[in-house]
Design a protein around this motif. Structure first.
Motif, mmCIF file in Angstrom:
data_model
loop_
_atom_site.group_PDB
_atom_site.id
_atom_site.type_symbol
_atom_site.label_atom_id
_atom_site.label_comp_id
_atom_site.label_asym_id
_atom_site.label_seq_id
_atom_site.Cartn_x
_atom_site.Cartn_y
_atom_site.Cartn_z
ATOM 1 N N PRO A 193 0.829 -1.208 0.000
ATOM 2 C CA PRO A 193 0.000 0.000 0.000
ATOM 3 C C PRO A 193 0.862 1.256 0.000
ATOM 4 O O PRO A 193 1.959 1.278 0.545
ATOM 5 N N ALA A 194 0.357 2.294 -0.643
ATOM 6 C CA ALA A 194 1.070 3.569 -0.668
ATOM 7 C C ALA A 194 1.042 4.204 0.718
ATOM 8 O O ALA A 194 0.173 3.904 1.538
ATOM 9 N N PRO A 195 1.989 5.101 1.023
ATOM 10 C CA PRO A 195 2.061 5.695 2.363
ATOM 11 C C PRO A 195 0.810 6.446 2.777
ATOM 12 O O PRO A 195 0.504 6.530 3.962
ATOM 13 N N ASP A 196 0.079 7.011 1.806
ATOM 14 C CA ASP A 196 -1.119 7.757 2.171
ATOM 15 C C ASP A 196 -2.326 6.857 2.421
ATOM 16 O O ASP A 196 -3.425 7.342 2.688
ATOM 17 N N GLY A 223 -0.048 -12.405 -9.104
ATOM 18 C CA GLY A 223 -0.648 -11.519 -8.116
ATOM 19 C C GLY A 223 -1.057 -12.256 -6.858
ATOM 20 O O GLY A 223 -1.406 -13.437 -6.894
ATOM 21 N N VAL A 224 -1.005 -11.544 -5.731
ATOM 22 C CA VAL A 224 -1.508 -12.082 -4.469
ATOM 23 C C VAL A 224 -2.461 -11.088 -3.789
ATOM 24 O O VAL A 224 -3.050 -11.411 -2.767
ATOM 25 N N GLY A 225 -2.614 -9.905 -4.361
ATOM 26 C CA GLY A 225 -3.390 -8.862 -3.696
ATOM 27 C C GLY A 225 -4.820 -8.715 -4.158
ATOM 28 O O GLY A 225 -5.590 -7.989 -3.537
ATOM 29 N N ALA A 226 -5.204 -9.393 -5.231
ATOM 30 C CA ALA A 226 -6.556 -9.223 -5.763
ATOM 31 C C ALA A 226 -7.112 -10.547 -6.270
ATOM 32 O O ALA A 226 -7.386 -10.714 -7.454
ATOM 33 N N PRO A 227 -7.261 -11.556 -5.393
ATOM 34 C CA PRO A 227 -7.820 -12.834 -5.834
ATOM 35 C C PRO A 227 -9.207 -12.649 -6.429
ATOM 36 O O PRO A 227 -9.934 -11.726 -6.060
ATOM 37 N N ASP A 287 -8.257 -0.330 -3.941
ATOM 38 C CA ASP A 287 -8.038 0.802 -4.834
ATOM 39 C C ASP A 287 -6.573 0.871 -5.271
ATOM 40 O O ASP A 287 -5.666 0.786 -4.448
ATOM 41 N N GLY A 288 -6.382 1.017 -6.562
ATOM 42 C CA GLY A 288 -5.046 1.213 -7.087
ATOM 43 C C GLY A 288 -4.290 -0.053 -7.412
ATOM 44 O O GLY A 288 -3.213 0.004 -8.014
ATOM 45 N N HIS A 289 -4.827 -1.214 -7.031
ATOM 46 C CA HIS A 289 -4.097 -2.454 -7.279
ATOM 47 C C HIS A 289 -3.893 -2.688 -8.774
ATOM 48 O O HIS A 289 -2.783 -2.995 -9.221
#
Length: 323
Positions: free
Chosen positions: A2-5, A28-32, A41-43
């Protein structure tokens, strides 16, 4: 990550790897793609950037879910671990729609889905594991990342046999094969990536690879912290045996499967949102209210050891993230 914000994701893969001349695959592992909740968001934007820089032949993602809604009107939360989707006609339609959206968001690049591991006992009326995967990939018109160790784990934990699983698949859609080593925990065989692929798994692979006319890669998975224990010489031997497998792969359509029959029954618990809420809340220790018939209630009671295992795996994952 994730981005810092706190909004979206950013990736360093493209910058770190684009200078390397080897062909590349992105996994990928972040959006099964097996669940009701949209990717974070943003993936897709971060992954699209990596695709543009690395230019892989295809990308892959898990046929699982990690996010669920504890309340139907509430925001999604993370379960902390990849969980199995509902295996039914409704589950097929959901996963296929997710695959199409994910593929479009990534610019239309070919997409393969990884065959999932499940520590749950089969639910009443659910589709067999291989039949479910076959229906998803044929409906979505995508490829298969066949993780043979996942399939072996499922078989040893009381689900479908490896032979029955593979016979149900459209083998011409298998683009990538994964091998790994596991370990036992609490009466389960875990997909832990802790050592070499055992002889039984290599024998299964040797019988299967000649039946895969479109196989493009064979991957060995091992956790970085286990490399020193196993040793580079042993890992080199593993890679040599995998090269032998590569040399016996199919080069024609002789072994293509053409007919796949879908079950005429559906599971008693067939609502993906209710399924995800039930599993997610149980593992996260959150309350849930879901009416069950006698057969489903009996099955749910039988899942106690598996749910305990998932809670343990979630706890280990959180502890390692903190470290």
């Amino acid at each position: 990550p994730p981005a810092p914000d706190g909004r979206g994701y950013r990736s360093f893969l493209g910058e770190a790897l684009k200078h390397l001349p080897q062909p590349k695959l992105l996994h990928g592992v972040g959006a099964p793609i097996g669940g009701m909740c949209s990717p974070p968001d943003g993936h897709a934007m971060a992954l699209s950037g990596d695709i543009a820089e690395l230019r892989p032949e295809f990308v892959s993602e898990h046929l699982s879910f990690t996010r669920f809604r504890p309340r139907l009107d509430g925001p999604p939360v993370s379960a902390g671990f990849m969980l199995p989707p509902v295996q039914s006609g409704v589950g097929v339609s959901l996963a296929a729609a997710n695959i199409r959206r994910h593929r479009a968001a990534l610019g239309g690049i070919p997409l393969a889905v990884e065959t999932p591991v499940s520590y749950l006992p089969p639910a009443p009326g659910e589709w067999p594991d291989g039949t479910f995967v076959a229906a998803v990939v044929e409906t979505a018109d995508c490829g298969i990342l066949l993780d043979l160790h996942n399939v072996l784990c499922n078989a040893r934990n009381g689900r479908q046999s490896v032979a029955a699983f593979c016979d149900a698949l459209p083998l011409e859609r298998v683009w990538e094969l994964h091998l790994a080593g596991g370990e036992s925990e609490g009466g389960f065989h875990l997909d832990a990536h802790v050592g070499l692929a055992e002889p039984e798994l290599m024998e299964i692979a040797a019988a299967l690879v000649p039946r895969l006319p479109h196989l493009r890669a064979i991957i060995f998975e091992i956790m970085p912290e286990r490399v020193a224990d196993v040793g580079l010489a042993a890992i080199g031997g593993q890679l040599g045996r995998m090269k032998d497998l590569w040399n016996i792969r199919a080069h024609d359509e002789q072994y293509v499967n053409t007919a796949h029959t879908r079950p005429s029954t559906e599971p008693r618990l067939d609502d993906p949102e209710a399924w995800e809420m039930l599993l997610g809340c149980a593992i996260a220790g959150l309350p849930h209210r879901l009416a069950m018939d006698d057969a489903t209630a009996a099955w749910w009671r039988s899942t106690t050891p598996a749910l305990d295992l998932y809670r343990m795996l979630v706890g280990e994952g959180r502890a390692s993230a903190v470290m």
